[in-house]
Design an enzyme around this catalytic site. Sequence first.
Site, PDB file in Angstrom:
ATOM      1  N   ASN A 202      22.052 -18.106  27.637  1.00  0.00           N
ATOM      2  CA  ASN A 202      20.950 -17.334  27.068  1.00  0.00           C
ATOM      3  C   ASN A 202      21.253 -15.845  27.225  1.00  0.00           C
ATOM      4  OD1 ASN A 202      20.266 -16.578  29.736  1.00  0.00           O
ATOM      5  ND2 ASN A 202      18.750 -18.209  29.928  1.00  0.00           N
ATOM      6  N   GLU A 205      22.123 -14.771  30.885  1.00  0.00           N
ATOM      7  CA  GLU A 205      23.359 -15.417  31.312  1.00  0.00           C
ATOM      8  C   GLU A 205      24.570 -14.835  30.593  1.00  0.00           C
ATOM      9  OE1 GLU A 205      21.273 -19.778  32.239  1.00  0.00           O
ATOM     10  OE2 GLU A 205      22.206 -19.353  30.293  1.00  0.00           O
ATOM     11  N   ASP A 274      17.736 -26.968  26.950  1.00  0.00           N
ATOM     12  CA  ASP A 274      18.202 -28.347  26.904  1.00  0.00           C
ATOM     13  C   ASP A 274      18.211 -28.870  25.475  1.00  0.00           C
ATOM     14  OD1 ASP A 274      18.321 -28.277  29.669  1.00  0.00           O
ATOM     15  OD2 ASP A 274      16.402 -29.283  29.955  1.00  0.00           O
TER      16      ASP A 274
END
Length: 323
Positions: A202, A205, A274
């Site tokens: 993301n 990150e 996810d």
Amino acid sequence: MTGQELLDHFKETPVLVVGDLMLDHYLWGDATRISPEAPVPVVAQVRDTYTAGGAANVAMNLASLGAPVELFGWIGRDTPGDVLTGVLSSNNIAFDARWRSAEKPTIEKTRVMVRQQQLCRIDREAHREVYAFDSDECLSLLEKKMATAKAVIVSDYAKGVVTEKLLSRLIECRESTGCLIAVDPKPKRKLNVKGMDLITPNRDESLQMAGISIDPHEPFPEEEVVRGISDNYAPRHLVVTLGADGMLVCDEGKVAHRIPTVAREVFDVSGAGDTVISTLTLALAAGASVEEAAHLANRAAGIAIGKLGTATVTPQEILDYEG
């Protein structure tokens, strides 16, 4: 291929998921008064609900999309573990009973919900070293299963399952098995994810992986970030998720495509990552291009965040959804 054809291929695309398995427990109630014991609300419990969390939610997403799924990680021989294995079984997710252990308590997150809002969260887990999934028995069986799978998703929630030894073994087995290896990384852990087929960081990150620090109010330096990740980790495919700003699909250290979000309403972002890695990996393994896979994953994420809690998406919902 058309969207319908791609979704039809999902049923013939077996995927393995390895990572931190969790039970998500929601305690629902109402609060109308303050406790006389402390300045905190008193919650009158109405009901409890349970679903799979962490890497188990990745497996749930894959199963909801129609893929055959097998899950690797630890579940305790305890009451939360019984609940979690029941959830997996009812969703046709394969899980080997050898990965249940009395020495490894089931990771459980209990969220206290009052009028659709989370009041607090209570976590139950052991130290991360307890959950390492890198014994010879674990890795040998995982390697054996890779021979018949199309892809492996490594879902790292920083609880201990994912180790350097595990990642190295997966890379070693890739050439002989032909499995696509996808990783949802946790850069703070400093694990080596170099050379993976797909990574899906993301915004925060991606900055960490590129070694870039910026003020939160500064514009996101997308070209610099993508170049930095490519230089540091050399992924075959890189997709950076930017929440409300959509996704970046990257190729050879450059941004190849910018995909705007299609979310109509953001109700809960829990588990959205996810949904993205599940759909991306499954689509790539089923024969889609990375751009086609990203568009499909973006649509799936737009559906998922319109639901409360960790949510899954069905092929029909994707077909019916118009961003």
